[in-house]
Design a protein around this motif. Structure first.
Motif, mmCIF file in Angstrom:
data_model
loop_
_atom_site.group_PDB
_atom_site.id
_atom_site.type_symbol
_atom_site.label_atom_id
_atom_site.label_comp_id
_atom_site.label_asym_id
_atom_site.label_seq_id
_atom_site.Cartn_x
_atom_site.Cartn_y
_atom_site.Cartn_z
ATOM 1 N N VAL A 123 -0.561 -5.383 -9.852
ATOM 2 C CA VAL A 123 0.723 -5.122 -10.510
ATOM 3 C C VAL A 123 0.537 -5.096 -12.023
ATOM 4 N N HIS A 124 -0.216 -6.055 -12.548
ATOM 5 C CA HIS A 124 -0.456 -6.112 -13.991
ATOM 6 C C HIS A 124 -1.215 -4.880 -14.455
ATOM 7 N N GLU A 125 -2.200 -4.453 -13.680
ATOM 8 C CA GLU A 125 -2.989 -3.269 -14.031
ATOM 9 C C GLU A 125 -2.126 -2.018 -14.065
ATOM 10 N N MET A 126 -1.212 -1.880 -13.090
ATOM 11 C CA MET A 126 -0.333 -0.719 -13.069
ATOM 12 C C MET A 126 0.631 -0.740 -14.239
ATOM 13 N N ALA A 127 1.127 -1.937 -14.575
ATOM 14 C CA ALA A 127 2.039 -2.047 -15.715
ATOM 15 C C ALA A 127 1.332 -1.679 -17.010
ATOM 16 N N GLN A 128 0.083 -2.112 -17.143
ATOM 17 C CA GLN A 128 -0.683 -1.787 -18.340
ATOM 18 C C GLN A 128 -0.964 -0.292 -18.439
ATOM 19 N N ALA A 129 -1.022 0.372 -17.273
ATOM 20 C CA ALA A 129 -1.301 1.811 -17.252
ATOM 21 C C ALA A 129 -0.054 2.652 -17.516
ATOM 22 N N GLY A 130 1.093 1.985 -17.631
ATOM 23 C CA GLY A 130 2.318 2.715 -17.959
ATOM 24 C C GLY A 130 3.364 2.758 -16.872
ATOM 25 N N THR A 131 3.073 2.190 -15.697
ATOM 26 C CA THR A 131 4.069 2.153 -14.625
ATOM 27 C C THR A 131 5.117 1.093 -14.939
ATOM 28 N N ALA A 132 6.382 1.444 -14.796
ATOM 29 C CA ALA A 132 7.461 0.475 -14.977
ATOM 30 C C ALA A 132 7.583 -0.337 -13.692
ATOM 31 N N VAL A 133 7.371 -1.641 -13.796
ATOM 32 C CA VAL A 133 7.363 -2.511 -12.621
ATOM 33 C C VAL A 133 8.514 -3.496 -12.718
ATOM 34 N N VAL A 134 9.364 -3.517 -11.691
ATOM 35 C CA VAL A 134 10.427 -4.512 -11.577
ATOM 36 C C VAL A 134 10.082 -5.380 -10.385
ATOM 37 N N GLU A 171 1.254 6.527 -6.585
ATOM 38 C CA GLU A 171 1.213 6.245 -8.022
ATOM 39 C C GLU A 171 2.575 6.502 -8.679
ATOM 40 N N PRO A 172 3.576 5.714 -8.323
ATOM 41 C CA PRO A 172 4.937 5.962 -8.830
ATOM 42 C C PRO A 172 5.071 5.614 -10.313
ATOM 43 N N ASP A 173 6.065 6.212 -10.957
ATOM 44 C CA ASP A 173 6.382 5.864 -12.344
ATOM 45 C C ASP A 173 7.189 4.579 -12.413
ATOM 46 N N LEU A 174 7.955 4.298 -11.353
ATOM 47 C CA LEU A 174 8.766 3.084 -11.272
ATOM 48 C C LEU A 174 8.454 2.387 -9.962
ATOM 49 N N LEU A 175 8.063 1.115 -10.037
ATOM 50 C CA LEU A 175 7.684 0.353 -8.855
ATOM 51 C C LEU A 175 8.606 -0.851 -8.723
ATOM 52 N N ALA A 233 0.832 -1.207 0.000
ATOM 53 C CA ALA A 233 0.000 0.000 0.000
ATOM 54 C C ALA A 233 0.865 1.254 0.000
ATOM 55 N N ARG A 234 1.914 1.250 0.815
ATOM 56 C CA ARG A 234 2.821 2.404 0.847
ATOM 57 C C ARG A 234 3.523 2.595 -0.491
#
Length: 222
Positions: A50-61, A25-29, A19-20
Motif C-alpha cells: 500500500v505504501h509503495e503504491m501511494a508513493q507511486a502516485g496512487t490515491a489510497v483510502v 493498477e487503479p488511480d484510486l484504491l 489482488a483483485r
C-alpha cells in the motif's frame, strides 16, 4: 486452485480481494481493513505494498481500527481525500470527502487549513461547517464576538430553510445553535460590564467540551 473461493480461509479471501483490487493498477484504491485475518508477516507485506503504491502516485483510502497501521500515514490520507474532494471521478463523493479532510486537518493540528476548507464549504451552501467554525473561534482562538457572528449566520440559514433538512433535524439544530448563542452572548455581556480598569480574566481553553447530540451526529458523518 480447484477449491472454490467460498472454502477459502479468511486470510486467503483477504489476499484474493487485495489482488483483485490492485491487479489493474487503479488511480484510486479503497481498502477496508486490508490486513484482517492476516498473520503479522503478511500484514506487513500488505502495508508495504500500500505504501509503495501511494508513493507511486496512487490515491489510497484505507480504513483500519489498528492505530499502528495508520501511524505516519496522515499525509497519504490528506492526498487521497484532496483527490476525492476535488470531485475528480466521483463528484457525488466530494462533500463527504471535504468533511473528512477537514477533520483530518483538525486532528493533525492544521487548524488554519481546516478553517479555510470550512469557509469554502460554507460558500458552497453546506450547513455543517458553521458549528466547527464557531467552536474554533470560541475555544481555540477565544474570539467570542466572531463565534457569535458565525452562530447568528447559522441560525439565519436554518430559519430560511435548508433543502433536505427534516423538521425534527431543523428543530434540534436550532436548539443547539441557540444554546451556544446564549452562552456566547452572556459571556460577552459579562465582559462588557467589567470596569475598563479591570483586566478580563483569561478563559480556560475548553477543547474537551461535550458535544451536543447534533454535533455528535455530524462528527459521526451521519
Amino acid at each position: 486452485l480447484r477449491e472454490r473461493v467460498g472454502g477459502y480461509s479468511t486470510g486467503m479471501k483477504t489476499r484474493l480481494a487485495l489482488a483483485r483490487a490492485v491487479l489493474h493498477e487503479p488511480d484510486l484504491l479503497l481498502l477496508d481493513e486490508p490486513t484482517s485475518g492476516l498473520d503479522p508477516e503478511s500484514s506487513q507485506a500488505v502495508l508495504a505494498l500500500v505504501h509503495e503504491m501511494a508513493q507511486a502516485g496512487t490515491a489510497v483510502v484505507m480504513c483500519t481500527h489498528l492505530l499502528l497501521e495508520a501511524e505516519g500515514r496522515e499525509e497519504e490520507a490528506v492526498r487521497a481525500y484532496r483527490l476525492v474532494a476535488s470531485g475528480a471521478g466521483c463528484p457525488e463523493h466530494a462533500p463527504a470527502a471535504r468533511k473528512r479532510l477537514s477533520f483530518l486537518y483538525k486532528r493533525m493540528g492544521r487548524y488554519e487549513e481546516a478553517m479555510d476548507l470550512w469557509w469554502c464549504m460554507l460558500a458552497d451552501g453546506e450547513l455543517y461547517p458553521f458549528v466547527e467554525l464557531a467552536k474554533q473561534y470560541e475555544h481555540r482562538l477565544r474570539d467570542d464576538a466572531a463565534a457569535l457572528e458565525i452562530v447568528d449566520g447559522a441560525i439565519a440559514r436554518v430559519e430560511e430553510g435548508v433543502p433536505g433538512l427534516a423538521r425534527y433535524q431543523r428543530g434540534r439544530l436550532l436548539r443547539d445553535l441557540n444554546h451556544r448563542r446564549q452562552r456566547l452572548a452572556r459571556r460577552l455581556e459579562r465582559h462588557a460590564a467589567r470596569s475598563p480598569a479591570e483586566p478580563a480574566p483569561a478563559r480556560d481553553r475548553d477543547d474537551t467540551a461535550s458535544p451536543t447530540p447534533h454535533q455528535r451526529e455530524v462528527q459521526a458523518g451521519r
